[in-house]
Design an enzyme around this catalytic site. Sequence first.
Site, PDB file in Angstrom:
ATOM      1  N   ASN A 133       0.894  -1.195   0.119  1.00 27.41           N
ATOM      2  CA  ASN A 133       0.188  -0.036   0.053  1.00 27.41           C
ATOM      3  C   ASN A 133       0.993   1.363  -0.044  1.00 27.41           C
ATOM      4  O   ASN A 133       1.462   1.519   1.148  1.00 27.41           O
ATOM      5  CB  ASN A 133      -0.850  -0.063   1.324  1.00 27.41           C
ATOM      6  CG  ASN A 133      -1.946   1.146   1.461  1.00 27.41           C
ATOM      7  OD1 ASN A 133      -1.896   2.026   0.430  1.00 27.41           O
ATOM      8  ND2 ASN A 133      -2.689   1.197   2.348  1.00 27.41           N
ATOM      9  N   ARG A 176      -2.260  -1.910  -3.709  1.00 31.24           N
ATOM     10  CA  ARG A 176      -3.759  -0.959  -3.637  1.00 31.24           C
ATOM     11  C   ARG A 176      -3.379   0.173  -4.415  1.00 31.24           C
ATOM     12  O   ARG A 176      -2.473   0.706  -4.110  1.00 31.24           O
ATOM     13  CB  ARG A 176      -3.707  -0.800  -1.989  1.00 31.24           C
ATOM     14  CG  ARG A 176      -5.102   0.364  -1.928  1.00 31.24           C
ATOM     15  CD  ARG A 176      -4.726   0.999  -0.517  1.00 31.24           C
ATOM     16  NE  ARG A 176      -5.698   1.897  -0.382  1.00 31.24           N
ATOM     17  CZ  ARG A 176      -6.047   2.975   0.022  1.00 31.24           C
ATOM     18  NH1 ARG A 176      -4.897   3.484   0.540  1.00 31.24           N
ATOM     19  NH2 ARG A 176      -7.088   3.804   0.220  1.00 31.24           N
ATOM     20  N   HIS A 187     -12.819   3.292  -0.751  1.00 31.63           N
ATOM     21  CA  HIS A 187     -12.928   2.199   0.224  1.00 31.63           C
ATOM     22  C   HIS A 187     -13.509   1.151  -0.215  1.00 31.63           C
ATOM     23  O   HIS A 187     -14.217   0.224   0.628  1.00 31.63           O
ATOM     24  CB  HIS A 187     -13.708   2.787   1.571  1.00 31.63           C
ATOM     25  CG  HIS A 187     -13.128   4.074   2.242  1.00 31.63           C
ATOM     26  ND1 HIS A 187     -13.871   4.762   2.933  1.00 31.63           N
ATOM     27  CD2 HIS A 187     -11.793   4.075   2.867  1.00 31.63           C
ATOM     28  CE1 HIS A 187     -13.118   5.632   3.338  1.00 31.63           C
ATOM     29  NE2 HIS A 187     -12.060   5.319   3.407  1.00 31.63           N
ATOM     30  N   LEU A 209     -15.992   3.734   8.869  1.00 35.83           N
ATOM     31  CA  LEU A 209     -15.768   5.072   9.618  1.00 35.83           C
ATOM     32  C   LEU A 209     -14.573   4.856  10.587  1.00 35.83           C
ATOM     33  O   LEU A 209     -14.241   4.137  11.390  1.00 35.83           O
ATOM     34  CB  LEU A 209     -16.966   4.790  10.890  1.00 35.83           C
ATOM     35  CG  LEU A 209     -18.532   4.767  10.356  1.00 35.83           C
ATOM     36  CD1 LEU A 209     -19.335   4.989  11.817  1.00 35.83           C
ATOM     37  CD2 LEU A 209     -18.911   5.887   9.221  1.00 35.83           C
ATOM     38  N   ARG A 251     -12.016  16.272   6.931  1.00 36.96           N
ATOM     39  CA  ARG A 251     -12.741  16.518   5.703  1.00 36.96           C
ATOM     40  C   ARG A 251     -14.221  17.044   5.907  1.00 36.96           C
ATOM     41  O   ARG A 251     -14.969  16.358   6.884  1.00 36.96           O
ATOM     42  CB  ARG A 251     -12.778  15.189   4.616  1.00 36.96           C
ATOM     43  CG  ARG A 251     -11.605  15.161   4.149  1.00 36.96           C
ATOM     44  CD  ARG A 251     -11.429  13.673   3.196  1.00 36.96           C
ATOM     45  NE  ARG A 251     -10.566  13.119   3.841  1.00 36.96           N
ATOM     46  CZ  ARG A 251     -10.130  11.625   3.468  1.00 36.96           C
ATOM     47  NH1 ARG A 251     -11.268  11.143   2.673  1.00 36.96           N
ATOM     48  NH2 ARG A 251      -9.277  10.872   3.988  1.00 36.96           N
ATOM     49  N   GLY A 297     -11.407   2.194  11.912  1.00 35.63           N
ATOM     50  CA  GLY A 297     -10.927   2.674  13.402  1.00 35.63           C
ATOM     51  C   GLY A 297     -12.096   2.916  14.072  1.00 35.63           C
ATOM     52  O   GLY A 297     -12.177   2.358  15.505  1.00 35.63           O
ATOM     53  N   GLU A 326     -14.960   0.080  14.271  1.00 36.01           N
ATOM     54  CA  GLU A 326     -14.650  -1.301  15.078  1.00 36.01           C
ATOM     55  C   GLU A 326     -14.436  -0.817  16.545  1.00 36.01           C
ATOM     56  O   GLU A 326     -14.645  -1.798  17.467  1.00 36.01           O
ATOM     57  CB  GLU A 326     -13.330  -1.709  14.624  1.00 36.01           C
ATOM     58  CG  GLU A 326     -13.550  -2.303  13.359  1.00 36.01           C
ATOM     59  CD  GLU A 326     -12.274  -2.533  12.716  1.00 36.01           C
ATOM     60  OE1 GLU A 326     -11.221  -2.803  13.281  1.00 36.01           O
ATOM     61  OE2 GLU A 326     -12.014  -2.409  11.423  1.00 36.01           O
ATOM     62  N   GLU A 346      -8.379  -4.981   4.359  1.00 38.11           N
ATOM     63  CA  GLU A 346      -8.171  -4.706   2.849  1.00 38.11           C
ATOM     64  C   GLU A 346      -6.776  -5.453   2.109  1.00 38.11           C
ATOM     65  O   GLU A 346      -7.033  -5.785   1.314  1.00 38.11           O
ATOM     66  CB  GLU A 346      -7.971  -3.153   2.836  1.00 38.11           C
ATOM     67  CG  GLU A 346      -9.389  -2.495   2.987  1.00 38.11           C
ATOM     68  CD  GLU A 346      -9.091  -1.033   3.289  1.00 38.11           C
ATOM     69  OE1 GLU A 346      -8.959  -0.656   4.498  1.00 38.11           O
ATOM     70  OE2 GLU A 346      -9.398  -0.034   2.349  1.00 38.11           O
TER      71      GLU A 346
HETATM   72  P1  AMP Z   1      -8.679   4.275  10.458  1.00 45.25           P
HETATM   73  O1  AMP Z   1      -8.608   5.656   9.467  1.00 45.25           O
HETATM   74  O2  AMP Z   1      -9.507   3.453  10.030  1.00 45.25           O
HETATM   75  O3  AMP Z   1      -7.275   3.886  10.906  1.00 45.25           O
HETATM   76  O4  AMP Z   1      -9.364   5.042  11.882  1.00 45.25           O
HETATM   77  C1  AMP Z   1      -8.810   5.944  12.565  1.00 45.25           C
HETATM   78  C2  AMP Z   1      -9.488   6.881  13.318  1.00 45.25           C
HETATM   79  O5  AMP Z   1     -10.014   5.783  14.310  1.00 45.25           O
HETATM   80  C3  AMP Z   1      -9.000   7.487  14.387  1.00 45.25           C
HETATM   81  O6  AMP Z   1      -8.591   8.937  14.133  1.00 45.25           O
HETATM   82  C4  AMP Z   1      -9.700   7.629  15.720  1.00 45.25           C
HETATM   83  O7  AMP Z   1     -10.648   8.655  15.505  1.00 45.25           O
HETATM   84  C5  AMP Z   1     -10.702   6.301  15.524  1.00 45.25           C
HETATM   85  N1  AMP Z   1     -10.534   5.378  16.518  1.00 45.25           N
HETATM   86  C6  AMP Z   1      -9.850   4.590  16.906  1.00 45.25           C
HETATM   87  N2  AMP Z   1      -9.621   3.816  17.995  1.00 45.25           N
HETATM   88  C7  AMP Z   1     -10.585   4.397  18.606  1.00 45.25           C
HETATM   89  C8  AMP Z   1     -11.606   4.501  19.940  1.00 45.25           C
HETATM   90  N3  AMP Z   1     -11.001   3.327  20.613  1.00 45.25           N
HETATM   91  N4  AMP Z   1     -12.427   5.176  20.412  1.00 45.25           N
HETATM   92  C9  AMP Z   1     -12.921   6.136  19.521  1.00 45.25           C
HETATM   93  N5  AMP Z   1     -12.178   6.215  17.963  1.00 45.25           N
HETATM   94  C10 AMP Z   1     -11.228   5.615  17.838  1.00 45.25           C
END
Ligand code: AMP
Length: 398
Positions: free
Chosen positions: A7, A90, A180, A209, A241, A331, A334, A384
């Site tokens: 990636n 990717r 995505h 999300l 964004r 992030g 989940e 992914e």
């Molecule tokens: P990703 O882009 O999928 O890596 O998601 C990253 C985002 O997930 C971070 O900027 C956080 O805002 C959110 N995130 C990760 N862990 C948590 C958590 N335990 N509680 C709330 N938000 C989280």
Amino acid sequence: MIILVVNAGSSSLKYQLIDMADESVIAKGNCDRIGIDGHIAHKAADGRTLDEDCAFPTHTEAFMKLVEALTVSDAKVIDSMDQISAVGHRIVQGADIFDKSVLVTDEIIDKIDELRELAPVHNHAHALALRACKSVIPANVPQVVVFDTAFHQTMPERAYMYALPYEYYEKYKIRRYGFHGTSHRFVSEEVAKMLGRPYEETKTVTCHLGNGGSICAVRNGKSIDTTMGFTPLEGLVMGTRAGDIDAAVITYLMEKENLTAAEMDNILNKQSGVLGISGVSSDFRDIEEASEAGNARAGMALDVFAYKVAKRIGAYTAAMNGVDAIVFTAGLGENSASTRKEICDYLGYLGVHIDSYNNSLRGKAMEISAPDSRVRVFVIPTNEELVIARDTKELLDK
Ligand code: AMP
């Protein structure tokens, strides 16, 4: 069969080495700060690590280091790159040219590079990485490209056309592409298995999300609509964004604040979203913490975010004339039980009931809806890299 998944961004090269016998990760890492100075963080499955500063003037040096990490370093996991059956990459933007994964040729790399206008941050970097990979990895190791946009190529015209003069669609390919796709495809396939239903007969709303976020309506195994558009700026409120906005605000602000197009673009992509509303952070963890401590703008940012997600779930339920399952992933999806609860609280009209104990758990694919919930709700960690590895294997098997 061992597959290397790559990636590549403009300054980073994330990778995973996957053993397709059991789909386990043998090693993973990141060559970072390409073109600046350079750093590799590499980890083998047994815990051995390589963490060092290096010189990465271009992606080529980063690939050379990656090969060294995998084959000769103290954290090596294979003896030679000949043990790798293929490399899967990717790619963010495939536009309307690529509706599935393909084997890499020089013409394919040129096409990916030509699409850079539609994805300025990503596609040129992908092309550089593909060329660098070709120069470092043995020539007999095939490479495959997997596109974030490909899954959404099944969207009908009514979902992808913008109501602009038609000539701009013809001249500049301005339409919704969606992103995505690899993640939406993975979790929608997984949820069909968990429901015990054929993928081709399942209606799912998938909510990816993360720092960037998008929702997808997957009807009978096909994306029929998604929130991101011509670029990943459209749709939900994201970390930085803006998402959907009255386009007139943009020209109004440019005039009022005497902004250039580049400055406006920076505001919409980098200074808006929950960061813009809250003034606290783009990270939902920081915003949740600030909100709990009484910061009203942080609370408002979370409210605006959840409300918009809930509205889209409703819109996509209408678009599909029903929904069997709603999936949260990435992030935030989940990990944040409070965000999932806030969103699902809007969905009482669909008969959605959340089991608060299951909603508080983490780390594995699971159902979070209560037994009496009319629509079932799931959390499924996205993967992914695994989709890229599976697509690569499938193309090789053919
Ligand atoms: P990703 O882009 O999928 O890596 O998601 C990253 C985002 O997930 C971070 O900027 C956080 O805002 C959110 N995130 C990760 N862990 C948590 C958590 N335990 N509680 C709330 N938000 C989280």
